[in-house]
Design a protein around this motif. Structure first.
Motif, PDB file in Angstrom:
ATOM      1  N   GLU A  29       0.604  11.095  -9.430  1.00 12.57           N
ATOM      2  CA  GLU A  29      -0.042  10.397 -10.412  1.00 12.57           C
ATOM      3  C   GLU A  29       0.135  11.096 -11.858  1.00 12.57           C
ATOM      4  O   GLU A  29       0.117  10.565 -12.762  1.00 12.57           O
ATOM      5  CB  GLU A  29      -1.709  10.489 -10.236  1.00 12.57           C
ATOM      6  CG  GLU A  29      -1.911   9.615  -9.138  1.00 12.57           C
ATOM      7  CD  GLU A  29      -3.482   9.697  -8.758  1.00 12.57           C
ATOM      8  OE1 GLU A  29      -4.053   8.545  -8.397  1.00 12.57           O
ATOM      9  OE2 GLU A  29      -4.006  10.729  -8.735  1.00 12.57           O
ATOM     10  N   GLU A  34      -2.590  15.087   0.019  1.00 15.04           N
ATOM     11  CA  GLU A  34      -3.320  14.506  -1.259  1.00 15.04           C
ATOM     12  C   GLU A  34      -2.514  15.313  -2.429  1.00 15.04           C
ATOM     13  O   GLU A  34      -2.698  14.647  -3.603  1.00 15.04           O
ATOM     14  CB  GLU A  34      -5.030  15.189  -1.275  1.00 15.04           C
ATOM     15  CG  GLU A  34      -5.575  14.976  -2.363  1.00 15.04           C
ATOM     16  CD  GLU A  34      -5.959  13.612  -2.920  1.00 15.04           C
ATOM     17  OE1 GLU A  34      -5.817  13.218  -4.072  1.00 15.04           O
ATOM     18  OE2 GLU A  34      -5.895  12.741  -1.981  1.00 15.04           O
ATOM     19  N   ARG A  71       0.881  -1.327  -0.107  1.00 18.46           N
ATOM     20  CA  ARG A  71       0.166  -0.026   0.059  1.00 18.46           C
ATOM     21  C   ARG A  71       0.876   1.404   0.030  1.00 18.46           C
ATOM     22  O   ARG A  71       1.935   1.446   0.661  1.00 18.46           O
ATOM     23  CB  ARG A  71      -0.700  -0.048   1.316  1.00 18.46           C
ATOM     24  CG  ARG A  71      -1.801  -1.256   1.519  1.00 18.46           C
ATOM     25  CD  ARG A  71      -2.951  -1.128   0.250  1.00 18.46           C
ATOM     26  NE  ARG A  71      -3.894   0.150   0.839  1.00 18.46           N
ATOM     27  CZ  ARG A  71      -4.766   0.313  -0.030  1.00 18.46           C
ATOM     28  NH1 ARG A  71      -5.183  -0.438  -0.997  1.00 18.46           N
ATOM     29  NH2 ARG A  71      -5.553   1.309   0.350  1.00 18.46           N
ATOM     30  N   SER A 120      -3.688   3.267  -2.483  1.00 16.86           N
ATOM     31  CA  SER A 120      -3.017   4.209  -1.367  1.00 16.86           C
ATOM     32  C   SER A 120      -3.897   4.940  -0.287  1.00 16.86           C
ATOM     33  O   SER A 120      -5.205   4.915  -0.745  1.00 16.86           O
ATOM     34  CB  SER A 120      -2.530   5.295  -2.276  1.00 16.86           C
ATOM     35  OG  SER A 120      -3.441   6.087  -2.996  1.00 16.86           O
ATOM     36  N   GLU A 121      -3.389   5.456   0.494  1.00 15.29           N
ATOM     37  CA  GLU A 121      -4.074   6.311   1.608  1.00 15.29           C
ATOM     38  C   GLU A 121      -3.316   7.613   1.797  1.00 15.29           C
ATOM     39  O   GLU A 121      -1.954   7.645   1.336  1.00 15.29           O
ATOM     40  CB  GLU A 121      -3.883   5.378   2.763  1.00 15.29           C
ATOM     41  CG  GLU A 121      -4.623   4.269   2.821  1.00 15.29           C
ATOM     42  CD  GLU A 121      -6.085   4.251   2.585  1.00 15.29           C
ATOM     43  OE1 GLU A 121      -6.417   5.157   2.980  1.00 15.29           O
ATOM     44  OE2 GLU A 121      -6.754   3.085   2.258  1.00 15.29           O
ATOM     45  N   VAL A 122      -4.096   8.491   2.404  1.00 10.99           N
ATOM     46  CA  VAL A 122      -3.219   9.940   2.457  1.00 10.99           C
ATOM     47  C   VAL A 122      -3.226   9.789   3.918  1.00 10.99           C
ATOM     48  O   VAL A 122      -4.228   9.886   4.713  1.00 10.99           O
ATOM     49  CB  VAL A 122      -4.044  11.210   2.123  1.00 10.99           C
ATOM     50  CG1 VAL A 122      -3.194  12.376   2.694  1.00 10.99           C
ATOM     51  CG2 VAL A 122      -3.832  11.156   0.511  1.00 10.99           C
ATOM     52  N   ARG A 173      -0.011  12.955  -3.645  1.00 10.11           N
ATOM     53  CA  ARG A 173      -0.444  11.856  -4.514  1.00 10.11           C
ATOM     54  C   ARG A 173      -0.802  12.195  -5.817  1.00 10.11           C
ATOM     55  O   ARG A 173      -0.478  11.741  -7.066  1.00 10.11           O
ATOM     56  CB  ARG A 173      -1.860  11.186  -3.748  1.00 10.11           C
ATOM     57  CG  ARG A 173      -2.505  10.207  -4.503  1.00 10.11           C
ATOM     58  CD  ARG A 173      -3.205   9.276  -3.575  1.00 10.11           C
ATOM     59  NE  ARG A 173      -4.539  10.273  -3.334  1.00 10.11           N
ATOM     60  CZ  ARG A 173      -5.342   9.422  -2.458  1.00 10.11           C
ATOM     61  NH1 ARG A 173      -5.391   8.107  -2.294  1.00 10.11           N
ATOM     62  NH2 ARG A 173      -6.344  10.155  -2.146  1.00 10.11           N
ATOM     63  N   GLU A 174      -1.315  13.552  -6.091  1.00  9.76           N
ATOM     64  CA  GLU A 174      -1.903  13.802  -7.398  1.00  9.76           C
ATOM     65  C   GLU A 174      -0.798  14.413  -8.172  1.00  9.76           C
ATOM     66  O   GLU A 174      -0.703  14.196  -9.509  1.00  9.76           O
ATOM     67  CB  GLU A 174      -2.782  15.282  -7.455  1.00  9.76           C
ATOM     68  CG  GLU A 174      -4.086  14.984  -6.831  1.00  9.76           C
ATOM     69  CD  GLU A 174      -4.988  16.013  -6.374  1.00  9.76           C
ATOM     70  OE1 GLU A 174      -4.457  17.238  -6.800  1.00  9.76           O
ATOM     71  OE2 GLU A 174      -6.224  16.195  -5.874  1.00  9.76           O
ATOM     72  N   ASN A 201      -2.703   5.745 -11.993  1.00  6.95           N
ATOM     73  CA  ASN A 201      -3.877   5.679 -11.118  1.00  6.95           C
ATOM     74  C   ASN A 201      -3.573   5.041  -9.881  1.00  6.95           C
ATOM     75  O   ASN A 201      -3.294   3.720  -9.841  1.00  6.95           O
ATOM     76  CB  ASN A 201      -5.097   5.161 -11.703  1.00  6.95           C
ATOM     77  CG  ASN A 201      -6.309   5.587 -10.796  1.00  6.95           C
ATOM     78  OD1 ASN A 201      -6.092   5.891  -9.573  1.00  6.95           O
ATOM     79  ND2 ASN A 201      -7.450   5.285 -11.132  1.00  6.95           N
ATOM     80  N   ARG A 243      -4.874   5.710  -6.761  1.00  8.60           N
ATOM     81  CA  ARG A 243      -5.891   5.828  -5.490  1.00  8.60           C
ATOM     82  C   ARG A 243      -6.363   4.484  -4.872  1.00  8.60           C
ATOM     83  O   ARG A 243      -6.699   4.422  -3.913  1.00  8.60           O
ATOM     84  CB  ARG A 243      -7.121   6.574  -6.398  1.00  8.60           C
ATOM     85  CG  ARG A 243      -6.625   7.975  -6.481  1.00  8.60           C
ATOM     86  CD  ARG A 243      -7.731   8.984  -7.213  1.00  8.60           C
ATOM     87  NE  ARG A 243      -6.900  10.288  -7.084  1.00  8.60           N
ATOM     88  CZ  ARG A 243      -6.936  11.205  -6.280  1.00  8.60           C
ATOM     89  NH1 ARG A 243      -7.293  11.065  -5.049  1.00  8.60           N
ATOM     90  NH2 ARG A 243      -6.308  12.287  -6.466  1.00  8.60           N
ATOM     91  N   GLN A 244      -6.533   3.604  -5.851  1.00 12.00           N
ATOM     92  CA  GLN A 244      -6.864   2.252  -5.220  1.00 12.00           C
ATOM     93  C   GLN A 244      -6.090   1.571  -4.495  1.00 12.00           C
ATOM     94  O   GLN A 244      -6.405   0.536  -3.709  1.00 12.00           O
ATOM     95  CB  GLN A 244      -7.311   1.103  -6.542  1.00 12.00           C
ATOM     96  CG  GLN A 244      -8.434   2.110  -7.314  1.00 12.00           C
ATOM     97  CD  GLN A 244      -9.919   2.218  -6.688  1.00 12.00           C
ATOM     98  OE1 GLN A 244     -10.304   1.495  -5.818  1.00 12.00           O
ATOM     99  NE2 GLN A 244     -10.415   3.489  -6.810  1.00 12.00           N
TER     100      GLN A 244
END
Length: 390
Positions: A174, A167, A161, A185-187, A170-171, A180, A182-183
């Motif tokens: 990406e 956030e 993970r 990962s966590e912030v 993360r963006e 992608n 998001r599926q």
């Protein structure tokens, strides 16, 4: 739960500031009963303890042997870079984790997924060929291999993970890798020790601003922007102190002199131990978090915990933590023209000052390190449980 933490650097008695944010996490894990051992890729072998946490520095291939004996329930990775130097190259470690699908939290803090040419263009100076070579190496070679590693993790594993500290980062990852994430990962933000950084009323020191920054004039930490902003403030009773270490103190002092601000901007050439920062906070009334790029702004969040209203720039991840006129004040990106207005509002309006100070403290409490590390531990446990059923 037994965890192997693998990181590119770690605090030691000779280098106490190396990735301190990793060490503070580990200390909190240990307090909750997690067994932690740290591994650092290195050209030579060295073992030591810091705050009762065992650390092993050794070549990357030896670390693979250490984690392959099955004694660790999970692997936590921080800032483990690919390198052309095989002794410190994270590649073999990633390959082992991927091949064996070991439960793993892959923390992403910023620099490991960012192009220097986009995130830190000020750090690249054609007058300094080494900075150009470094950018080419990072942006073309290192990031290409990082993208391959992350792609393989997504396609070939179930039990890794990604944990992003904001956030925004993360963006940005990406966007950099065109993936992608998001599926998988966590912030979870870098946690703030709100017991170490305790709230105090700083109103009486509101004329004194503090910035804790490396002594580098331009680039990410934006010391030049801090100087530019303060030079626009006409009230000579207001001062800014910059505390930090770095190679460009002379350049900074010259820049201050050119802005005719030597009487109101002071530079203290000093490293601050993490435990000493609350004492530094206690002598000031406002924290100026000048920045061109931050994936969170930990020093800013620590100041918020201490009750210092913060001023920063509306850039990168800063707006995730500072809501203008609610828990801090924001200047437009690389534009300090509004600095006199913001300073005047803070100094003349006690209600505004306290509202921002209390709002900042509330934000810091929401990301207290006891809360964020509990989230990390729970994520690791769920990953371990999931791995047993696949």
């Amino acid at each position: 739960m037994k965890v192997a933490v693998i990181t590119g650097r770690y605090p030691s008695h000779n280098a106490p500031y190396n990735h301190m944010f990793v060490h503070t996490r580990n200390q909190q894990y240990v307090k909750t009963g997690v067994s932690v051992k740290v591994f650092v890729p290195s050209g030579s072998e060295h073992r030591y303890q810091i705050d009762n946490i065992k650390v092993q520095q050794q070549p990357a291939n030896e670390i693979v042997k250490e984690i392959s004996d099955g004694q660790y329930d999970a692997i936590f990775i921080h800032l483990l870079h690919h390198s052309i130097n095989p002794t410190i190259d994270g590649g073999p470690i990633y390959e082992y984790v991927i091949t064996h699908d070991i439960p793993c939290l892959f923390f992403i803090h910023g620099v490991e997924v960012q192009k220097l040419s986009r995130s830190r263009p000020g750090d690249i100076r054609f007058s300094k060929p080494k900075s150009v070579a470094r950018a080419i190496y990072r942006d073309l070679w290192v990031l290409n291999r990082t993208r391959r590693t992350i792609t393989k993790i997504i396609n070939e594993t179930r039990n890794t993970r990604f944990v992003f500290v904001s956030e925004w980062i993360r963006e940005d990852a990406e966007r950099t890798f065109e993936l992608n994430l998001r599926q998988r990962s966590e912030v979870i933000h870098n946690g703030i020790d709100t017991e170490l950084f305790y709230f105090q009323d700083r109103w009486k020191d509101r004329h004194k601003l503090l910035a804790i920054r490396p002594l580098v004039l331009r680039g990410t930490y934006a010391v030049d922007l801090a100087i530019d902003a303060m030079s626009k403030v006409k009230d000579k009773n207001i001062s800014l102190t910059i505390i930090g270490k770095g190679p460009e103190k002379k350049d900074i002092l010259n820049y201050i002199a050119k802005r005719r601000a030597s009487s109101v901007i002071h530079v203290t050439d000093k490293f601050l131990a993490h435990s000493d920062i609350p004492t530094a906070h206690s002598h000031y009334g406002i924290y100026f978090a000048a920045t061109r790029m931050d994936s969170q702004g930990v020093s800013m969040c620590e100041a918020m915990a201490s009750g210092l209203p913060v001023i920063s720039f509306n850039t990168c991840a800063i707006p995730e933590f500072v809501n203008h006129n609610s828990n801090g004040l924001l200047l437009e990106r690389e534009n300090s023209n509004a600095m006199p207005v913001l300073i005047d509002e803070l100094l003349s309006n006690k209600n505004t000052y306290y509202r921002l100070a209390e709002g900042g403290r509330h934000t810091a409490e929401s990301i207290d390190i006891r809360h964020t590390t509990a989230q990390e531990i729970e994520l690791a446990k769920s990953t371990i449980i999931s791995a047993k059923y696949h």
